[in-house]
Write an enzyme that holds these catalytic residues in place. Structure first.
Site, short mmCIF file in Angstrom:
data_model
loop_
_atom_site.label_atom_id
_atom_site.label_comp_id
_atom_site.label_asym_id
_atom_site.label_seq_id
_atom_site.Cartn_x
_atom_site.Cartn_y
_atom_site.Cartn_z
N LEU A 132 0.62 -0.83 -0.16
CA LEU A 132 -0.11 0.12 0.02
C LEU A 132 1.20 1.19 -0.23
O LEU A 132 0.30 2.40 -0.67
CB LEU A 132 -0.91 0.05 1.38
CG LEU A 132 -2.06 -0.86 1.36
CD1 LEU A 132 -3.13 -0.73 2.58
CD2 LEU A 132 -3.04 -0.78 -0.17
N GLY A 133 2.04 1.30 0.47
CA GLY A 133 3.12 2.24 1.03
C GLY A 133 3.94 2.22 1.80
O GLY A 133 3.91 1.19 2.63
N GLU A 134 4.73 3.26 2.25
CA GLU A 134 5.86 3.06 2.95
C GLU A 134 6.46 4.22 3.47
O GLU A 134 5.62 5.49 3.36
CB GLU A 134 7.14 3.13 2.27
CG GLU A 134 8.19 2.36 3.11
CD GLU A 134 9.86 1.69 1.89
OE1 GLU A 134 10.38 1.90 2.38
OE2 GLU A 134 9.01 1.93 0.26
N GLY A 193 8.27 6.43 7.54
CA GLY A 193 8.85 6.43 8.05
C GLY A 193 9.23 5.27 9.34
O GLY A 193 10.77 4.38 9.70
N PHE A 194 8.44 4.61 9.53
CA PHE A 194 8.16 3.19 9.78
C PHE A 194 8.64 1.84 9.73
O PHE A 194 9.15 0.86 10.09
CB PHE A 194 6.75 2.78 10.92
CG PHE A 194 6.62 1.53 11.59
CD1 PHE A 194 6.78 1.85 13.35
CD2 PHE A 194 6.22 0.50 10.95
CE1 PHE A 194 6.90 0.17 13.87
CE2 PHE A 194 6.57 -0.44 11.97
CZ PHE A 194 6.35 -0.82 13.45
N GLY A 195 8.06 2.33 8.53
CA GLY A 195 8.29 1.07 7.34
C GLY A 195 7.45 0.67 6.06
O GLY A 195 6.80 1.63 6.07
N ARG A 196 6.90 -0.13 5.50
CA ARG A 196 6.17 -0.63 4.36
C ARG A 196 4.80 -0.86 5.61
O ARG A 196 4.46 -2.18 6.33
CB ARG A 196 6.95 -1.87 3.77
CG ARG A 196 8.09 -1.08 2.23
CD ARG A 196 7.78 -2.47 1.56
NE ARG A 196 8.99 -2.02 0.90
CZ ARG A 196 9.67 -2.18 -0.34
NH1 ARG A 196 8.40 -2.93 -0.91
NH2 ARG A 196 10.11 -1.73 -1.00
N LYS A 216 1.34 -3.32 9.05
CA LYS A 216 2.38 -2.18 8.73
C LYS A 216 4.39 -3.31 9.42
O LYS A 216 3.73 -3.43 10.29
CB LYS A 216 2.05 -0.75 9.85
CG LYS A 216 3.77 0.30 9.49
CD LYS A 216 3.23 1.11 9.57
CE LYS A 216 3.01 1.84 11.03
NZ LYS A 216 2.26 3.80 11.62
N ASP A 239 4.10 15.11 14.54
CA ASP A 239 4.52 14.26 13.74
C ASP A 239 3.31 14.60 12.40
O ASP A 239 2.74 13.36 11.64
CB ASP A 239 4.59 12.76 12.95
CG ASP A 239 5.73 12.58 11.46
OD1 ASP A 239 6.42 13.34 11.17
OD2 ASP A 239 5.90 11.34 11.34
#
Length: 450
Positions: A91-93, A95-98, A113, A211
């Site tokens: 789905l996306g990426e 700062g935490f991860g994919r 996630k 954030d």
């Protein structure tokens, strides 16, 4: 844009983090002792005998306990749910991860996630996010369903938000994708502000999100916004403390100037970030866009000169709206954005006041069929479902004085005072009725005993 540690190199990251823990224990996220021993879910299958690294949370063992209600998953379960994290599930990426789309064994569609072990966020941010979303519940905060701490794997399982992020609907739209209309934009802004209000005013102690950005606002059915990604959240100041001192983290373009310069974090830092996102909603521009000409790359810096010239306000509206917006509503929205992005933190409003002002805008429907010869937008009409002031505005009957930024700010302040007065009157009435009821019960009791 990802998260970044301002003024620090990656090599300095761990020493700075350790120093922060030593010097500011009173403002650390209250990670309970049981979260430092998160169940991996693997114990159900007897595949793991321990959870993995505990070093990050070892300094938090003296903090108060709290039950974490989130479900635990094994890595095997989540791999099956996402088809082994195949590209078609991606789905996306951030700062935490994919992030991957998955389907649990019960058929529920979820977002999974997966922590990037080489990324900017680590085990501590994972712990904070599990804690925050387990203890904080609001219609405008994303719902955490569970987590996996199986061996060295760290994954979070959320409700699936079918419409993606606000960023997806504002920037780099494909030709076949309809841009958000004015009313939807105002409703998204008001809902996101309510999520922030819950963190600042309802949580005890207050939580500073740290954030707030368009990619962290996820959209559900009906474009209901929910805040996500709480890995950088911090507990706000308590007692007589005015701020929290911490190493600067966030996303370039959204950080409040005083926080970026001094590391002093307050709820007003979040208000600034909200103002930047609100400007993105109004203008359709990115907070930072290096593809634009010099002088237009930083959204806040580009917008500021416009605030001093009423005649240029219309030029700030997203061109993709094609003039289908109420001019008075645009002025009011820009007045809110201007107040939120003040350079001095003390000059910014509290998020509760922002919610009141945006509720006024969101609870008024916009009728684009009422166009104007001078292309200054249509009418603002009271939404029957809303609780706005009910003021109707006709462009042809408006005056330049009434449309000026100063008059707009005054009008918003009057609305805020009116809302407070109504709330106080309602509370007074309820207290008065309660006293009368208690008095009547007392009289009845005396009569019966007589």
């Amino acid at each position: 844009m990802g998260c970044f540690p301002c003024f620090d190199s990656r090599d300095d990251e761990k020493p700075h983090l350790n120093k922060e823990r030593d010097d500011h224990k009173e403002v650390q996220i209250a990670v309970p002792s049981n979260i430092s021993k998160l169940s991996s879910g693997g114990d159900r299958l007897k595949t793991r005998s321990n959870v993995g690294p505990r070093r990050e949370a070892s300094g938090l063992k003296d903090l108060p306990d709290s039950q974490i209600a989130a479900q635990t998953f094994t890595f095997r379960e989540l791999a099956a749910a996402t088809n082994n994290f195949r590209p078609e599930s991606f789905l996306g990426e951030g700062g935490f991860g994919r992030v991957y789309k998955g389907r649990l064994h019960n058929g529920q569609v979820v977002a999974v996630k997966q922590l990037d072990r080489n990324g900017l966020q680590g085990n501590r941010e994972f712990l904070v996010e599990v804690l925050m979303l387990s203890l904080l519940h609001n219609p405008h905060l994303v719902n955490l369903l569970g987590y996996c701490a199986d061996g060295d794997q760290r994954l979070l399982v959320y409700e699936f938000m079918p419409l993606g992020s606000l960023e997806d609907h504002l920037h780099d739209l494909p030709p076949d994708k309809e841009p958000l209309d004015w009313s939807t934009r105002m409703k998204i802004a008001a809902g996101a502000a309510k999520g922030l209000e819950h963190l600042h005013d309802k949580a005890n102690p207050p939580v500073i999100y740290r954030d707030f950005k368009s990619s962290n606002i996820l959209l559900g059915e009906g474009f209901i916004p929910k805040l996500s990604d709480f890995g950088l959240a911090k507990l706000g100041p308590t007692g007589d403390k005015s701020h929290v001192s911490t190493r600067v983290m966030g996303t370039y373009g959204y950080c409040a100037p005083e926080y970026a310069m001094t590391g002093q974090l307050t709820v007003k830092s979040d208000v600034y970030s909200f103002g930047v996102v609100f400007l993105e909603i109004i203008t359709g521009r990115k907070a930072i866009d290096s593809t634009r000409p010099q002088g237009e790359q930083n959204l806040v810096a580009w917008v500021r000169p416009f605030f001093n010239d009423r005649k240029r306000y219309v030029k700030l509206a997203d061109p993709r709206l094609q003039g289908k917006f109420p001019i008075r509503g645009l002025y009011q929205a820009l007045a809110v954005a201007s107040m939120c992005t003040q350079e001095q933190a003390a000059a910014r409003p509290l998020i509760g006041d922002v919610v009141t002002a945006l509720s006024y805008l969101a609870n008024h429907s916009y009728d684009p069929s009422h166009s104007n010869k001078d292309e200054r937008g249509g009418k603002l009409l009271r939404n029957e479902e809303g609780a706005g002031s009910g003021r109707k505005w006709d462009v042809e009957g408006g005056s330049e004085r009434d449309d000026s930024p100063r008059e707009t700010a005054k009008m918003l302040n009057r609305d805020l005072e009116r809302e407070r007065a109504v709330a106080e009157a309602k509370m007074w009435g309820e207290n008065w009725r309660e006293k009368r009821r208690q008095s009547a019960q007392g009289s009845s009791f005396d009569a019966n005993n007589g």
